[in-house]
Design an enzyme around this catalytic site. Structure first.
Site, PDB file in Angstrom:
ATOM      1  N   VAL A  46       0.887  -1.148   0.098  1.00  0.00           N
ATOM      2  CA  VAL A  46       0.068   0.135   0.103  1.00  0.00           C
ATOM      3  C   VAL A  46       0.898   1.206  -0.026  1.00  0.00           C
ATOM      4  O   VAL A  46       0.487   2.261  -0.615  1.00  0.00           O
ATOM      5  CB  VAL A  46      -0.948  -0.027   1.197  1.00  0.00           C
ATOM      6  CG1 VAL A  46      -1.586   1.295   1.160  1.00  0.00           C
ATOM      7  CG2 VAL A  46      -1.812  -1.217   1.139  1.00  0.00           C
ATOM      8  N   CYS A  47       2.051   1.163   0.626  1.00  0.00           N
ATOM      9  CA  CYS A  47       2.662   2.217   0.679  1.00  0.00           C
ATOM     10  C   CYS A  47       3.040   2.974  -0.528  1.00  0.00           C
ATOM     11  O   CYS A  47       2.963   4.217  -0.526  1.00  0.00           O
ATOM     12  CB  CYS A  47       4.271   2.006   1.576  1.00  0.00           C
ATOM     13  SG  CYS A  47       3.713   1.243   3.313  1.00  0.00           S
ATOM     14  N   PRO A  48       3.880   2.406  -1.464  1.00  0.00           N
ATOM     15  CA  PRO A  48       4.089   2.981  -2.804  1.00  0.00           C
ATOM     16  C   PRO A  48       3.067   3.753  -3.211  1.00  0.00           C
ATOM     17  O   PRO A  48       3.086   4.510  -4.189  1.00  0.00           O
ATOM     18  CB  PRO A  48       4.918   1.914  -3.286  1.00  0.00           C
ATOM     19  CG  PRO A  48       4.296   0.621  -2.970  1.00  0.00           C
ATOM     20  CD  PRO A  48       4.111   0.802  -1.375  1.00  0.00           C
ATOM     21  N   LEU A  51       2.337   6.910  -1.513  1.00  0.00           N
ATOM     22  CA  LEU A  51       3.748   7.963  -1.685  1.00  0.00           C
ATOM     23  C   LEU A  51       3.596   8.258  -3.190  1.00  0.00           C
ATOM     24  O   LEU A  51       3.982   9.643  -3.324  1.00  0.00           O
ATOM     25  CB  LEU A  51       5.031   7.192  -1.306  1.00  0.00           C
ATOM     26  CG  LEU A  51       5.291   6.821   0.045  1.00  0.00           C
ATOM     27  CD1 LEU A  51       6.551   6.048   0.393  1.00  0.00           C
ATOM     28  CD2 LEU A  51       5.024   8.226   0.909  1.00  0.00           C
TER      29      LEU A  51
END
Length: 187
Positions: A46-48, A51
Site C-alpha cells: 500500500v505504501c508505494p 507515496l
C-alpha cells in the site's frame, strides 16, 4: 492528551532528498506549512501507492507553500535503495525521512512498538510548529492525497481568516461559516 494544537517535539533525522542525504530537524520545518506522512515500511504494498499519490500532487502542495516529509522506520539508505529500484518511488521529490530509532514515530504517537513500524499517520503542521490536522489509519487502509490537499487548504484558510470555519467538503473558493448566535440551530 490530544495532539491537535500541540508543538511538534524535537527531533533530528537523516532523509533522502533529490539524490542527497540531508538532515531534517524540528527547527527545519518551522517557518512554513509541513506535512508528516508516516507509513509502515519501504518495499511494501500500500505504501508505494500512497507515496506515489502524494508525489503526483507535490507540485500543488509546493504552490501553496507546503513541504511534505514522508517518514518510516527504515533508514535513509533504504529510502535511497527503494527510490532507485521503484518506478513509482522515483517520482518522489519530497524528503523521505528515516526514523530507525523510532523517535519521530513516538513523538507523533504512531509507533507500533512490538513491530518497529509506524501506523499510517498524516499530520499537518503550521509554520509555528503546531499540529493542526491529525489522521491515523490502520496498516491496510490507504490515504488520498487530494483529500489531504483539501484539508491543508482548509487549515490555511482558517489560520488566515479568524472567526471563519470551513464546513464539510469545503473547497477553496467556496463559502465558509462565521459561527455566531444567529447560526445556532439554522444549519
Amino acid at each position: 492528551m490530544a495532539i491537535i494544537n500541540t508543538q511538534i517535539k524535537p527531533f533530528k533525522a537523516e532523509a533522502y532528498h533529490n539524490g542527497k542525504f540531508v538532515t531534517v530537524t524540528d527547527e527545519t520545518v518551522k517557518g512554513k506549512w509541513s506535512i508528516f506522512f508516516f507509513y509502515p515500511a519501504d518495499f511494501t504494498f500500500v505504501c508505494p501507492t500512497e507515496l506515489g499519490d502524494v508525489a503526483e500532487l507535490y507540485p500543488e502542495f509546493q504552490k501553496i507553500g507546503v513541504e511534505v516529509y514522508s517518514v518510516s522506520t527504515d533508514t535513509h539508505f533504504t529510502h535511497k535503495a527503494w527510490h532507485d529500484a521503484s518506478e513509482t518511488i522515483k517520482k518522489i521529490n519530497y524528503p523521505m525521512i528515516g526514523d530507525p530509532t523510532h523517535a519521530i514515530a513516538r513523538n507523533f504517537d504512531v509507533l507500533i512498538a512490538d513491530a518497529g513500524l509506524a501506523l499510517r499517520g498524516t499530520f499537518v503542521v503550521n509554520p509555528e510548529g503546531e499540529i493542526k490536522v491529525a489522521e491515523i489509519h490502520d496498516l491496510g487502509i490507504g490515504r488520498d492525497a487530494s483529500e489531504l490537499l483539501r484539508k491543508v487548504k482548509a487549515a490555511q484558510y482558517v489560520a488566515t481568516h479568524p472567526g471563519e470555519v470551513c464546513p464539510a467538503k469545503w473547497k477553496e473558493g467556496e463559502a465558509t461559516l462565521a459561527p455566531s448566535l444567529d447560526l445556532v440551530g439554522k444549519i
